[in-house]
Write a protein that holds these residues in place. Structure first.
Motif, PDB file in Angstrom:
ATOM      1  N   ASN A   1       0.800  -1.223   0.000  1.00 57.17           N
ATOM      2  CA  ASN A   1       0.000   0.000   0.000  1.00 57.17           C
ATOM      3  C   ASN A   1       0.833   1.273   0.000  1.00 57.17           C
ATOM      4  OD1 ASN A   1      -2.678  -1.106   0.074  1.00 57.17           O
ATOM      5  ND2 ASN A   1      -2.284  -1.761   2.162  1.00 57.17           N
ATOM      6  N   SER A   2       2.063   1.201   0.489  1.00 53.29           N
ATOM      7  CA  SER A   2       2.884   2.398   0.612  1.00 53.29           C
ATOM      8  C   SER A   2       3.480   2.789  -0.734  1.00 53.29           C
ATOM      9  CB  SER A   2       4.011   2.163   1.621  1.00 53.29           C
ATOM     10  OG  SER A   2       3.485   1.812   2.893  1.00 53.29           O
TER      11      SER A   2
ATOM     12  N   ARG B   1      13.453 -12.642 -20.572  1.00 51.88           N
ATOM     13  CA  ARG B   1      12.556 -11.739 -19.864  1.00 51.88           C
ATOM     14  C   ARG B   1      13.035 -11.640 -18.421  1.00 51.88           C
ATOM     15  NH1 ARG B   1       9.552 -15.012 -23.080  1.00 51.88           N
ATOM     16  NH2 ARG B   1       9.052 -16.428 -21.364  1.00 51.88           N
ATOM     17  N   ILE B   2      13.500 -10.467 -18.037  1.00 52.52           N
ATOM     18  CA  ILE B   2      14.199 -10.285 -16.765  1.00 52.52           C
ATOM     19  C   ILE B   2      13.569  -9.145 -15.982  1.00 52.52           C
ATOM     20  CG2 ILE B   2      16.427  -9.734 -15.696  1.00 52.52           C
ATOM     21  CD1 ILE B   2      17.802 -10.835 -18.162  1.00 52.52           C
ATOM     22  N   ALA B   3      13.573  -9.272 -14.660  1.00 52.65           N
ATOM     23  CA  ALA B   3      13.141  -8.184 -13.786  1.00 52.65           C
ATOM     24  C   ALA B   3      14.165  -7.982 -12.686  1.00 52.65           C
ATOM     25  CB  ALA B   3      11.775  -8.480 -13.164  1.00 52.65           C
ATOM     26  N   THR B   4      14.382  -6.726 -12.319  1.00 52.84           N
ATOM     27  CA  THR B   4      15.136  -6.383 -11.114  1.00 52.84           C
ATOM     28  C   THR B   4      14.145  -6.337  -9.962  1.00 52.84           C
ATOM     29  OG1 THR B   4      16.764  -5.079 -12.332  1.00 52.84           O
ATOM     30  CG2 THR B   4      16.524  -4.610  -9.983  1.00 52.84           C
ATOM     31  N   VAL B   5      14.482  -7.006  -8.860  1.00 45.26           N
ATOM     32  CA  VAL B   5      13.565  -7.113  -7.729  1.00 45.26           C
ATOM     33  C   VAL B   5      14.269  -6.610  -6.477  1.00 45.26           C
ATOM     34  CG1 VAL B   5      12.141  -8.691  -6.358  1.00 45.26           C
ATOM     35  CG2 VAL B   5      12.453  -9.106  -8.807  1.00 45.26           C
ATOM     36  N   THR B   6      13.557  -5.828  -5.669  1.00 40.24           N
ATOM     37  CA  THR B   6      14.154  -5.247  -4.468  1.00 40.24           C
ATOM     38  C   THR B   6      13.068  -4.953  -3.443  1.00 40.24           C
ATOM     39  OG1 THR B   6      15.662  -3.509  -3.693  1.00 40.24           O
ATOM     40  CG2 THR B   6      14.009  -2.870  -5.319  1.00 40.24           C
ATOM     41  N   ALA B   7      13.455  -4.419  -2.302  1.00 40.12           N
ATOM     42  CA  ALA B   7      12.512  -4.048  -1.242  1.00 40.12           C
ATOM     43  C   ALA B   7      12.868  -2.667  -0.722  1.00 40.12           C
ATOM     44  CB  ALA B   7      12.542  -5.062  -0.103  1.00 40.12           C
ATOM     45  N   HIS B   8      11.864  -1.803  -0.575  1.00 45.82           N
ATOM     46  CA  HIS B   8      12.055  -0.451  -0.056  1.00 45.82           C
ATOM     47  C   HIS B   8      10.877  -0.101   0.848  1.00 45.82           C
ATOM     48  CE1 HIS B   8      15.481   1.280  -2.457  1.00 45.82           C
ATOM     49  NE2 HIS B   8      15.236   0.188  -3.149  1.00 45.82           N
TER      50      HIS B   8
ATOM     51  N   CYS C   1       6.955  -2.755  -1.097  1.00 46.52           N
ATOM     52  CA  CYS C   1       6.793  -1.484  -0.391  1.00 46.52           C
ATOM     53  C   CYS C   1       6.337  -1.652   1.054  1.00 46.52           C
ATOM     54  CB  CYS C   1       5.798  -0.602  -1.130  1.00 46.52           C
ATOM     55  SG  CYS C   1       6.336  -0.103  -2.786  1.00 46.52           S
ATOM     56  N   ASP C   2       5.804  -2.816   1.410  1.00 47.52           N
ATOM     57  CA  ASP C   2       5.341  -3.070   2.774  1.00 47.52           C
ATOM     58  C   ASP C   2       5.804  -4.446   3.222  1.00 47.52           C
ATOM     59  OD1 ASP C   2       3.814  -0.693   3.409  1.00 47.52           O
ATOM     60  OD2 ASP C   2       2.397  -1.365   1.885  1.00 47.52           O
ATOM     61  N   ALA C   3       6.118  -4.563   4.503  1.00 50.57           N
ATOM     62  CA  ALA C   3       6.621  -5.822   5.047  1.00 50.57           C
ATOM     63  C   ALA C   3       5.529  -6.890   5.079  1.00 50.57           C
ATOM     64  CB  ALA C   3       7.175  -5.595   6.444  1.00 50.57           C
ATOM     65  N   ILE C   4       5.939  -8.135   4.889  1.00 46.03           N
ATOM     66  CA  ILE C   4       5.050  -9.290   5.013  1.00 46.03           C
ATOM     67  C   ILE C   4       5.284  -9.979   6.345  1.00 46.03           C
ATOM     68  CG2 ILE C   4       4.323 -11.475   4.005  1.00 46.03           C
ATOM     69  CD1 ILE C   4       5.498 -10.579   1.364  1.00 46.03           C
ATOM     70  N   VAL C   5       6.560 -10.214   6.661  1.00 49.27           N
ATOM     71  CA  VAL C   5       6.929 -10.913   7.890  1.00 49.27           C
ATOM     72  C   VAL C   5       7.884 -10.015   8.673  1.00 49.27           C
ATOM     73  CG1 VAL C   5       6.473 -13.225   7.008  1.00 49.27           C
ATOM     74  CG2 VAL C   5       8.697 -12.204   6.598  1.00 49.27           C
TER      75      VAL C   5
END
Length: 351
Positions: A50-51, A84-91, A121-125
């Motif tokens: 949501n963020s 087909r590639i994606a960059t994945v990250t967490a912020h 964008c939001d924590a799961i665990v």
């Protein structure tokens, strides 16, 4: 009696079902202008949660991507890969300007090369365990797509990474294209779970402390789902094991097991996980590299990573500001390390 594969599948369902429920209504797919068309008809940047953690994609960034794309095509030695590639990250958490600046370097790279970006964008665990949780959620989501549309590879990058060479495509690190479709490796050479023992599904690097999973490449398939199910569950099923680096230590234990070690390939740290040495100004002006360790970043490297840096915010800010004024290293012939031949030789020696 349950076979190992059936047991693992049950664990996947139990672990991922609540994650999918949580993220079903919070997935935001944000369209941005493309530097050039991409094959996959989905938004290029995808934010989960949501963020609002995606930095704005300004017209200036799009114009910069178009200009850089033209420069890369004219002066760099790279060709665009077909994967087909994606960059994945967490912020997630409180936004920091220096992390946003670092993230923008990845967004620019995505616009230049027509790849995708997925961000949590939001924590799961709890804590750093959000990394394997988000990767597992993404893998489950992707494998539900038709095979010809789903991602083939993801590159995970921690938020304390900055792209240095905008011309180098992520696909330049992958095993040769034929091997990705099985024509190099014998189809009969499979382990008890049915996986090709010589197929490379995970590219990782070590540093002086062992595995560093701040940056790695992962093939999107069933094997990856089993891997990250095991990583996420490790602390619960092996509570007696010391995990000094939390999920990173769990990943190190898991990828060395019989089930996963054959498809895991350790590659030189200089490929995509080099560290700062001397700061941004030294990086831009350094002339001599003879006495530098291989893991120290230099012009021509793909990115710089700042794990454990004593003043990480300042270092990231200085690098992002320096890169605004640094001429393209391929156009100006200031490359100090081109790993292209090393990468090609590495895969030749394996194949």
């Amino acid at each position: 009696m349950l076979t190992p594969k059936v047991f693992t599948t049950i664990c996947i369902i139990l672990i991922t079902f609540p994650i999918l429920l949580l993220y079903h209504d919070t997935l935001k797919e944000l369209s941005v202008p493309y530097a050039r068309p991409i094959i996959r008809p989905t938004p290029q940047f995808v934010a989960s949660g949501n963020s609002p953690c995606l930095p704005p994609t300004t017209p200036e960034m799009t114009e910069e991507a178009v200009r850089r794309h033209a420069t890369c095509r004219k002066y760099s030695p790279f060709t665009t890969g077909k994967a087909r590639i994606a960059t994945v990250t967490a912020h997630f958490g409180s936004p920091s300007k220096h992390y946003q600046k670092a993230f923008q370097s990845h967004l620019l790279h995505s616009l230049i090369h027509g790849t995708e970006v997925g961000v949590m964008c939001d924590a799961i665990v709890d804590d750093l365990w959000n990394k394997p949780a988000f990767i597992l959620e993404l893998l489950m989501r992707e494998t539900m797509r038709p095979e010809k549309e789903r991602l083939e590879w993801i590159m995970w990058v921690d938020r304390d990474t900055v792209i240095l060479d905008q011309c180098r495509p992520i696909s330049s690190f992958l095993p040769p294209e034929n091997s990705r479709f099985g024509s190099w490796w014998g189809r009969g050479d499979r382990n008890h779970d049915g996986y090709n023992k010589r197929e490379v599904n995970l590219l990782v690097t070590n540093d002086s402390n062992g595995l560093n999973n701040g940056v790695f490449l992962l093939r999107v398939d069933e094997w990856a789902i089993f891997l990250f199910t095991a990583i996420l569950a490790f602390r619960h099923y092996r509570p007696e094991v010391d995990l000094p680096f939390t999920e990173q230590s769990a990943m190190e234990h898991v990828i060395r097991t019989e089930q996963f070690k054959h498809q895991t390939q350790f590659v030189p740290q200089s490929w995509f996980n080099a560290y700062d040495h001397g700061g941004a100004k030294m990086f831009a002006t350094r002339e001599e590299t003879m006495d530098m360790n291989d893991e120290w970043v230099r012009r021509g490297d793909y990115l710089v990573h700042f794990p454990g840096h004593p003043d990480k915010g300042r270092a990231i800010y200085e690098y992002t500001e320096m890169l605004k004024d640094l001429p393209d290293v391929w156009e100006k012939a200031t490359v100090q390390r081109d790993i292209g031949r090393d990468v090609a030789e590495f895969w030749r020696n394996l194949g």
